[in-house]
Write a protein that holds these residues in place. Structure first.
Motif, PDB file in Angstrom:
ATOM      1  N   ALA A  35      -4.799 -24.176  -9.059  1.00 53.23           N
ATOM      2  CA  ALA A  35      -5.363 -23.199  -9.992  1.00 53.23           C
ATOM      3  C   ALA A  35      -6.261 -22.204  -9.265  1.00 53.23           C
ATOM      4  N   VAL A  36      -7.052 -22.689  -8.303  1.00 52.02           N
ATOM      5  CA  VAL A  36      -7.917 -21.803  -7.530  1.00 52.02           C
ATOM      6  C   VAL A  36      -7.089 -20.912  -6.605  1.00 52.02           C
ATOM      7  N   VAL A  37      -5.991 -21.443  -6.080  1.00 54.80           N
ATOM      8  CA  VAL A  37      -5.062 -20.625  -5.300  1.00 54.80           C
ATOM      9  C   VAL A  37      -4.554 -19.462  -6.148  1.00 54.80           C
ATOM     10  N   SER A  38      -4.181 -19.759  -7.386  1.00 55.23           N
ATOM     11  CA  SER A  38      -3.700 -18.719  -8.295  1.00 55.23           C
ATOM     12  C   SER A  38      -4.807 -17.731  -8.639  1.00 55.23           C
ATOM     13  N   GLU A  39      -6.016 -18.246  -8.850  1.00 55.70           N
ATOM     14  CA  GLU A  39      -7.156 -17.360  -9.102  1.00 55.70           C
ATOM     15  C   GLU A  39      -7.356 -16.407  -7.927  1.00 55.70           C
ATOM     16  N   ALA A  40      -7.231 -16.936  -6.715  1.00 51.80           N
ATOM     17  CA  ALA A  40      -7.421 -16.110  -5.522  1.00 51.80           C
ATOM     18  C   ALA A  40      -6.386 -14.991  -5.450  1.00 51.80           C
ATOM     19  N   VAL A  41      -5.157 -15.265  -5.876  1.00 50.12           N
ATOM     20  CA  VAL A  41      -4.128 -14.223  -5.905  1.00 50.12           C
ATOM     21  C   VAL A  41      -4.560 -13.089  -6.831  1.00 50.12           C
ATOM     22  N   GLY A  42      -5.088 -13.450  -8.011  1.00 49.30           N
ATOM     23  CA  GLY A  42      -5.577 -12.431  -8.929  1.00 49.30           C
ATOM     24  C   GLY A  42      -6.707 -11.625  -8.322  1.00 49.30           C
ATOM     25  N   LEU A  43      -7.629 -12.295  -7.655  1.00 54.10           N
ATOM     26  CA  LEU A  43      -8.740 -11.614  -6.990  1.00 54.10           C
ATOM     27  C   LEU A  43      -8.230 -10.656  -5.914  1.00 54.10           C
ATOM     28  N   MET A  44      -7.311 -11.138  -5.084  1.00 50.83           N
ATOM     29  CA  MET A  44      -6.826 -10.317  -3.974  1.00 50.83           C
ATOM     30  C   MET A  44      -5.996  -9.139  -4.453  1.00 50.83           C
ATOM     31  N   ARG A  45      -5.260  -9.316  -5.541  1.00 53.35           N
ATOM     32  CA  ARG A  45      -4.529  -8.171  -6.112  1.00 53.35           C
ATOM     33  C   ARG A  45      -5.506  -7.061  -6.489  1.00 53.35           C
ATOM     34  N   LYS A  46      -6.585  -7.429  -7.159  1.00 51.55           N
ATOM     35  CA  LYS A  46      -7.584  -6.462  -7.589  1.00 51.55           C
ATOM     36  C   LYS A  46      -8.255  -5.788  -6.395  1.00 51.55           C
ATOM     37  N   VAL A  47      -8.659  -6.592  -5.421  1.00 52.44           N
ATOM     38  CA  VAL A  47      -9.337  -6.075  -4.239  1.00 52.44           C
ATOM     39  C   VAL A  47      -8.428  -5.123  -3.466  1.00 52.44           C
ATOM     40  N   PHE A  48      -7.185  -5.512  -3.298  1.00 53.11           N
ATOM     41  CA  PHE A  48      -6.250  -4.671  -2.546  1.00 53.11           C
ATOM     42  C   PHE A  48      -5.990  -3.355  -3.276  1.00 53.11           C
ATOM     43  N   THR A  49      -5.752  -3.416  -4.577  1.00 53.09           N
ATOM     44  CA  THR A  49      -5.498  -2.198  -5.355  1.00 53.09           C
ATOM     45  C   THR A  49      -6.687  -1.253  -5.302  1.00 53.09           C
ATOM     46  N   ASP A  50      -7.892  -1.794  -5.483  1.00 50.40           N
ATOM     47  CA  ASP A  50      -9.090  -0.952  -5.443  1.00 50.40           C
ATOM     48  C   ASP A  50      -9.295  -0.331  -4.067  1.00 50.40           C
ATOM     49  N   THR A  51      -8.969  -1.068  -3.022  1.00 51.00           N
ATOM     50  CA  THR A  51      -9.142  -0.550  -1.659  1.00 51.00           C
ATOM     51  C   THR A  51      -8.167   0.589  -1.385  1.00 51.00           C
ATOM     52  N   VAL A  52      -6.925   0.433  -1.808  1.00 50.21           N
ATOM     53  CA  VAL A  52      -5.935   1.502  -1.621  1.00 50.21           C
ATOM     54  C   VAL A  52      -6.358   2.749  -2.381  1.00 50.21           C
ATOM     55  N   GLU A  53      -6.829   2.590  -3.619  1.00 48.21           N
ATOM     56  CA  GLU A  53      -7.266   3.738  -4.412  1.00 48.21           C
ATOM     57  C   GLU A  53      -8.470   4.421  -3.766  1.00 48.21           C
ATOM     58  N   TYR A  54      -9.394   3.624  -3.236  1.00 49.78           N
ATOM     59  CA  TYR A  54     -10.561   4.193  -2.573  1.00 49.78           C
ATOM     60  C   TYR A  54     -10.145   4.989  -1.338  1.00 49.78           C
ATOM     61  N   ALA A  55      -9.173   4.460  -0.586  1.00 48.64           N
ATOM     62  CA  ALA A  55      -8.708   5.156   0.617  1.00 48.64           C
ATOM     63  C   ALA A  55      -8.038   6.486   0.289  1.00 48.64           C
ATOM     64  N   LYS A  56      -7.497   6.604  -0.907  1.00 48.86           N
ATOM     65  CA  LYS A  56      -6.880   7.866  -1.326  1.00 48.86           C
ATOM     66  C   LYS A  56      -7.922   8.911  -1.719  1.00 48.86           C
ATOM     67  N   GLN A  57      -9.103   8.457  -2.131  1.00 46.37           N
ATOM     68  CA  GLN A  57     -10.130   9.364  -2.642  1.00 46.37           C
ATOM     69  C   GLN A  57     -11.208   9.703  -1.618  1.00 46.37           C
ATOM     70  N   ARG A  58     -11.574   8.732  -0.789  1.00 49.67           N
ATOM     71  CA  ARG A  58     -12.655   8.930   0.178  1.00 49.67           C
ATOM     72  C   ARG A  58     -12.170   9.828   1.303  1.00 49.67           C
ATOM     73  N   GLU A  59     -12.909  10.922   1.547  1.00 48.79           N
ATOM     74  CA  GLU A  59     -12.495  11.887   2.567  1.00 48.79           C
ATOM     75  C   GLU A  59     -13.394  11.820   3.796  1.00 48.79           C
ATOM     76  N   GLN A  60     -12.773  12.037   4.935  1.00 49.17           N
ATOM     77  CA  GLN A  60     -13.473  12.137   6.210  1.00 49.17           C
ATOM     78  C   GLN A  60     -12.768  13.201   7.030  1.00 49.17           C
ATOM     79  N   PHE A  61     -13.514  14.107   7.617  1.00 54.88           N
ATOM     80  CA  PHE A  61     -12.951  15.229   8.365  1.00 54.88           C
ATOM     81  C   PHE A  61     -12.048  16.077   7.469  1.00 54.88           C
ATOM     82  N   GLY A  62     -12.372  16.114   6.179  1.00 51.98           N
ATOM     83  CA  GLY A  62     -11.652  16.971   5.253  1.00 51.98           C
ATOM     84  C   GLY A  62     -10.359  16.408   4.704  1.00 51.98           C
ATOM     85  N   VAL A  63     -10.036  15.145   5.040  1.00 49.36           N
ATOM     86  CA  VAL A  63      -8.790  14.542   4.546  1.00 49.36           C
ATOM     87  C   VAL A  63      -9.090  13.126   4.049  1.00 49.36           C
ATOM     88  N   PRO A  64      -8.270  12.591   3.136  1.00 44.71           N
ATOM     89  CA  PRO A  64      -8.476  11.214   2.671  1.00 44.71           C
ATOM     90  C   PRO A  64      -8.334  10.232   3.831  1.00 44.71           C
TER      91      PRO A  64
END
Length: 383
Positions: A245-274
């Motif tokens: 059950a905790v393994v499954s919980e971790a999958v849910g956590l990692m899905r959220k973390v990964f999705t949020d990280t990808v979205e952040y990388a699309k928005q956060r700019e450095q040197f004028g580009v994401p």
């Protein structure tokens, strides 16, 4: 294998995810964990009465809906995705599920109360120096007239400070490492702890309520014994189910973390580009995605092996937990690094998710411990 959810399982998943998206506020849950009661009773009541989540994985005999391992996977992954702090695994899987498996009348009554949302439970099983091995128990239970006298201690018992029932493993015979001498006792805490039972409250790194428990000549009635011979087998199966059950919980956590990280990388700019346009960071996120997919495969393996023979079950669950522990560290740490300093703040969800992933890395055994258990179990299968 077909991993497609049945229509009923899909309804359970959709309903729970919609509820959590609409009504489960991260800041409110964090406040409840840190400075409040440690959980949200109103949310738990909704889980029981509105969604049927608490009973989804429990037998009909105690008021559940007769679901199995797949329903457990659906529920715990959704709870992980929303970073739910309420003690589902402790109270439902390790609580009501274990109590039901004993077949004891007193235990079944307590399990029914948990399924109905009237009580919470905690399992006091591990001790300092046990190395995560459930049969390494020095806590003793000796006959005291028609009752029992309990002496010993248990370490980091999560949910104990808010529990109505405490399930305790204790040795009634044999040497400290003898599995045959392990029994299970049920202590009703609704009217307060019995004399001699001391809880030293603590809060885990992921803001969960826990306690170190000491038993000093704690007197229990005769019917407090809910499982004697064979209790270790029941305990190990419940522990494996909770680990899955905790393994499954971790999958849910990692899905959220990964999705949020990808979205952040699309928005956060450095040197004028994401920053998501930088190839080195793209490679990092691909590695995170691969770890996530490996974890999903491990999740399925563990969940679908819960009804297998003990050695096969142990091998599958330990393989999954070892995989998840390493993935949790890799994905959690990299998500924080890609967010920069903000990743460790209280303002962003990512920091809270990282704490829970860090706790899961060690909860129910480390990667090294499960690799050793996997080797032992596979040797038993091949013998």
């Amino acid at each position: 294998m077909d991993f497609t959810l049945t229509p009923e399982q899909q309804l359970l998943s959709d309903g729970l995810n919609k509820f959590l998206d609409a009504r489960y506020d991260l800041q409110v849950s964090r406040d409840a964990a840190k400075v409040g009661e440690g959980w949200q009773p109103k949310i738990w009541k909704a889980f029981v009465e509105d969604l049927g989540v608490v009973g989804a994985c429990l037998p009909e005999e105690i008021g559940g809906f007769g679901g199995g391992a797949e329903e457990l996977m659906v529920v715990t992954e959704a709870l992980g995705h929303a970073l739910v702090v309420e003690p589902f695994v402790d109270s439902v899987v390790l609580g009501a599920g274990l109590l039901h498996s004993t077949g004891n009348a007193v235990a079944l009554e307590a399990a029914g109360r948990i399924a109905a949302g009237e009580a919470l439970s905690a399992l006091a099983a591990l001790e300092d120096g046990s190395g995560g091995v459930l049969s390494r128990i020095e806590t003793s239970a000796d006959r005291d007239g028609e009752g029992w006298k309990l002496n010993g201690s248990k370490a980091v018992v999560t949910t104990a400070p808010i529990a109505d029932y405490l399930i305790v493993s204790a040795r009634t015979s044999g040497e400290p490492h003898d599995p045959a001498g392990v029994s299970l006792f049920l202590i009703d805490l609704a009217d307060g702890a019995p004399e001699g039972l001391e809880l030293q409250r603590l809060r885990t790194i992921d803001d969960r309520q826990a306690a170190d428990i000491t038993f000093t000549d704690v007197r229990l009635p005769g019917d407090a014994l809910i499982a004697g011979d064979g209790a270790i087998d029941l305990l190990e199966k419940a522990w494996d189910t909770a680990t899955a059950a905790v393994v499954s919980e971790a999958v849910g956590l990692m899905r959220k973390v990964f999705t949020d990280t990808v979205e952040y990388a699309k928005q956060r700019e450095q040197f004028g580009v994401p920053i998501g346009s930088f190839q080195v960071l793209q490679h990092r996120m691909v590695d995170m995605h691969l770890r996530l997919e490996q974890s999903v495969a491990a999740q399925y393996f563990a969940i679908l092996s819960l009804d297998a023979e003990p050695a096969e079950r142990a091998a599958a669950v330990s393989a999954a937990k070892a995989t998840i522990s390493r993935a949790a560290r890799f994905i959690g740490q990299n998500s924080v690094q890609l967010h920069g300093g903000m990743g460790m703040t209280e303002e962003l969800a990512i920091g809270h998710y990282f704490k829970r992933l860090t706790a899961i890395e060690y909860e129910f055994g480390t990667a090294d411990a499960h690799l050793a258990r996997f080797a032992t179990a596979t040797a038993q299968i091949d013998a």
